[in-house]
Design an enzyme around this catalytic site. Structure first.
Site, PDB file in Angstrom:
ATOM      1  N   LYS A 176       0.321  -2.937   4.713  1.00  0.00           N
ATOM      2  CA  LYS A 176       0.452  -2.124   5.530  1.00  0.00           C
ATOM      3  C   LYS A 176       1.696  -1.084   5.311  1.00  0.00           C
ATOM      4  O   LYS A 176       2.792  -1.783   4.955  1.00  0.00           O
ATOM      5  CB  LYS A 176       0.701  -2.611   7.178  1.00  0.00           C
ATOM      6  CG  LYS A 176      -0.456  -3.278   7.604  1.00  0.00           C
ATOM      7  CD  LYS A 176      -1.509  -2.302   7.885  1.00  0.00           C
ATOM      8  CE  LYS A 176      -2.641  -3.098   8.674  1.00  0.00           C
ATOM      9  NZ  LYS A 176      -3.688  -2.241   8.872  1.00  0.00           N
ATOM     10  N   ASP A 235      -2.367   0.699   3.603  1.00  0.00           N
ATOM     11  CA  ASP A 235      -3.008   1.260   4.972  1.00  0.00           C
ATOM     12  C   ASP A 235      -1.644   2.003   5.706  1.00  0.00           C
ATOM     13  O   ASP A 235      -0.972   1.293   6.359  1.00  0.00           O
ATOM     14  CB  ASP A 235      -3.697   0.460   5.747  1.00  0.00           C
ATOM     15  CG  ASP A 235      -4.399   0.895   6.833  1.00  0.00           C
ATOM     16  OD1 ASP A 235      -4.318   1.962   7.175  1.00  0.00           O
ATOM     17  OD2 ASP A 235      -5.299  -0.124   7.432  1.00  0.00           O
ATOM     18  N   GLU A 275      -5.244   4.261   2.779  1.00  0.00           N
ATOM     19  CA  GLU A 275      -5.900   4.278   3.912  1.00  0.00           C
ATOM     20  C   GLU A 275      -5.453   4.947   5.016  1.00  0.00           C
ATOM     21  O   GLU A 275      -4.253   4.620   5.346  1.00  0.00           O
ATOM     22  CB  GLU A 275      -6.334   2.887   4.336  1.00  0.00           C
ATOM     23  CG  GLU A 275      -7.269   2.862   5.194  1.00  0.00           C
ATOM     24  CD  GLU A 275      -7.773   1.169   5.356  1.00  0.00           C
ATOM     25  OE1 GLU A 275      -8.058   0.600   4.442  1.00  0.00           O
ATOM     26  OE2 GLU A 275      -8.012   0.567   6.715  1.00  0.00           O
ATOM     27  N   GLU A 298     -12.371   4.324   9.709  1.00  0.00           N
ATOM     28  CA  GLU A 298     -12.348   3.412  11.248  1.00  0.00           C
ATOM     29  C   GLU A 298     -12.495   4.004  12.491  1.00  0.00           C
ATOM     30  O   GLU A 298     -12.582   3.513  13.408  1.00  0.00           O
ATOM     31  CB  GLU A 298     -11.417   2.270  10.937  1.00  0.00           C
ATOM     32  CG  GLU A 298      -9.903   2.856  11.063  1.00  0.00           C
ATOM     33  CD  GLU A 298      -9.108   1.556  10.615  1.00  0.00           C
ATOM     34  OE1 GLU A 298      -8.675   1.270   9.624  1.00  0.00           O
ATOM     35  OE2 GLU A 298      -8.435   0.996  11.495  1.00  0.00           O
ATOM     36  N   HIS A 357     -15.039  -0.937   7.629  1.00  0.00           N
ATOM     37  CA  HIS A 357     -13.879  -1.541   8.328  1.00  0.00           C
ATOM     38  C   HIS A 357     -14.104  -2.520   9.197  1.00  0.00           C
ATOM     39  O   HIS A 357     -15.139  -2.513   9.930  1.00  0.00           O
ATOM     40  CB  HIS A 357     -13.242  -0.264   9.365  1.00  0.00           C
ATOM     41  CG  HIS A 357     -12.193  -0.739  10.421  1.00  0.00           C
ATOM     42  ND1 HIS A 357     -12.417  -0.816  11.718  1.00  0.00           N
ATOM     43  CD2 HIS A 357     -11.010  -1.154   9.988  1.00  0.00           C
ATOM     44  CE1 HIS A 357     -11.160  -1.137  12.295  1.00  0.00           C
ATOM     45  NE2 HIS A 357     -10.245  -1.671  11.145  1.00  0.00           N
TER      46      HIS A 357
HETATM   47 MG    MG Z   1      -7.122   0.331   8.518  1.00  0.00          MG
END
Ligand code: MG
Length: 394
Positions: free
Chosen positions: A188, A217, A243, A269, A319
């Site tokens: 992340k 992401d 992402e 997503e 996702h």
């Molecule tokens: Mg994601």
């Protein structure tokens, strides 16, 4: 039973008869709150539980199809929509008319209110349940019904690299995943100061070496300027994809960002329709699409997105809003030059009778007939949320 027969006869005049005369006779909804092993956070949310809204659709010939979703909160909204607005389109209808049922639910009760968000996620639950019934009735796992290969499929791990980890916890976590045999991992980003992200990304790449594929992401956190500014550092760290860098509906922003970088921009997503995916793809706004069967209108709509991505040479990695239970059946069932890839998050595996199987980063196809969505009785006993859901039958 005579009562069912009379109601079924009335319904047949509305919906048309199925080939074999079988009908949907009950619709039950409930939700589970499944505890996570440890609290996690990304740039948008902090979680201790993953909530799984469930619909169980029963047919007059004894099949039970299970549809699922995945949410952070408000499971009662999805259950209410299914019970109040979709159940009337289901009870008495043939279970095998999947596209017809999809259209009845999409165009009539809630269309004026919207074609995304809760109404669309509730539609997805029902669609997944009907595909589960179709595969059970065919006596085969869903991937086989859809023409997929039995060969194992590569998976990547998202259950790590969280934003609430300190730098040392982050590095230790990623090294642990690599030790487990994962060849593709995701972390992340989207910290309050983007320079913290640069530091963390560099530390992870230095620790795991060049052989492991790394993705990141941002969970929609950045504005365009911040995203553009950090891209060279992500290229330096040899990210495979970035992402959700921007607001999920910003087609122009994603397209401009993609034109600035050699990295692949990934997203999807938070996209709810195949028409919206089509716009992103035709505008070169994504090089990796991430359709989620629980956000699109189920398996029926997911297949449209996968087919278009394959035709356009765009990579596809669904996702895991379903925590991989359904996607493990869907990947690799449409033509594409890109190798199938599936996202792995193990949070709800203990809730399912036929849980997904992964070893050394490779997913093995399920063998039990259906869509692997049936819930374990003990999961329902332990984790069902009180006062959410209902049941209706003919
Ligand atoms: Mg994601």
């Amino acid at each position: 039973m005579p009562a069912i027969d009379a109601a079924t006869e009335r319904a047949a005049s509305v919906f048309g008869a199925s080939e074999d005369g079988t009908k949907i006779i009950s619709v039950e909804t409930y939700a589970l709150s499944v505890p996570l092993e440890k609290p996690i956070a990304d740039s948008n949310a902090a979680l201790t539980h993953w909530i799984v809204p469930v619909v169980e659709v029963k047919t007059s010939d004894g099949f039970v199809g299970t549809g699922i979703s995945g949410v952070h909160n408000a499971p009662e909204l999805l259950c209410d929509i299914v019970q109040k607005y979709y159940a009337p389109a289901l009870l008495g209808a043939p279970a095998d008319d999947i596209v017809g049922t999809w259209n009845r639910m999409y165009w009539q009760p809630t269309h004026w209110m919207g074609r995304a968000g809760t109404v669309h996620m509730a539609l997805a639950m029902v669609d997944i349940a009907l595909w589960d019934i179709a595969a059970q009735r065919a006596g085969m796992p869903l991937w086989k019904l859809l023409g997929g290969s039995a060969a194992p499929v590569e998976a990547y791990n998202t259950n790590g690299g969280w934003l609430n980890f300190s730098d040392s916890e982050l590095v230790a976590d990623l090294l642990d995943l690599v030790d487990q045999g994962w060849k593709r991992v995701k972390i992340k980003v989207g910290s309050a100061d983007w320079r913290e992200d640069v530091r963390r990304v560099r530390a992870v790449r230095a620790a795991i070496g060049d052989e492991v594929t790394l993705m990141c992401d941002a969970n929609q956190k950045w504005d365009f300027s911040t995203a553009a500014r950090i891209l060279p550092y992500l290229e330096e760290a040899r990210m495979d994809w970035v992402e959700e860098p921007l607001h999920p509906e910003d087609v122009d922003g994603h397209a401009r960002l993609q034109s600035l970088t050699t990295l692949d921009i990934a997203g999807g997503e938070a996209i709810y329709s195949y028409q919206q995916f089509s716009t992103f793809m035709s505008r070169n706004a994504y090089r990796v699409v991430q359709p989620d069967v629980t956000r699109l209108g189920g398996i029926t709509e997911w297949r449209n997105v996968a087919t278009q991505a394959g035709a356009m040479g765009i990579r596809m990695a669904p996702h895991a809003g379903d925590m991989m239970q359904v996607h493990q059946h869907l990947v690799g069932t449409v033509l594409s030059e890109a190798k199938p890839l599936v996202e792995f998050i193990p949070w709800t595996r203990e809730a399912f009778l036929d849980r997904s199987r992964i070893e050394a980063g490779m997913m093995t196809r399920p063998q039990v007939p259906g869509a692997s969505t049936a819930i374990k009785p003990e999961a329902r006993r332990n984790w069902q949320i009180r006062a959410v859901g209902a049941s209706q039958s003919l």
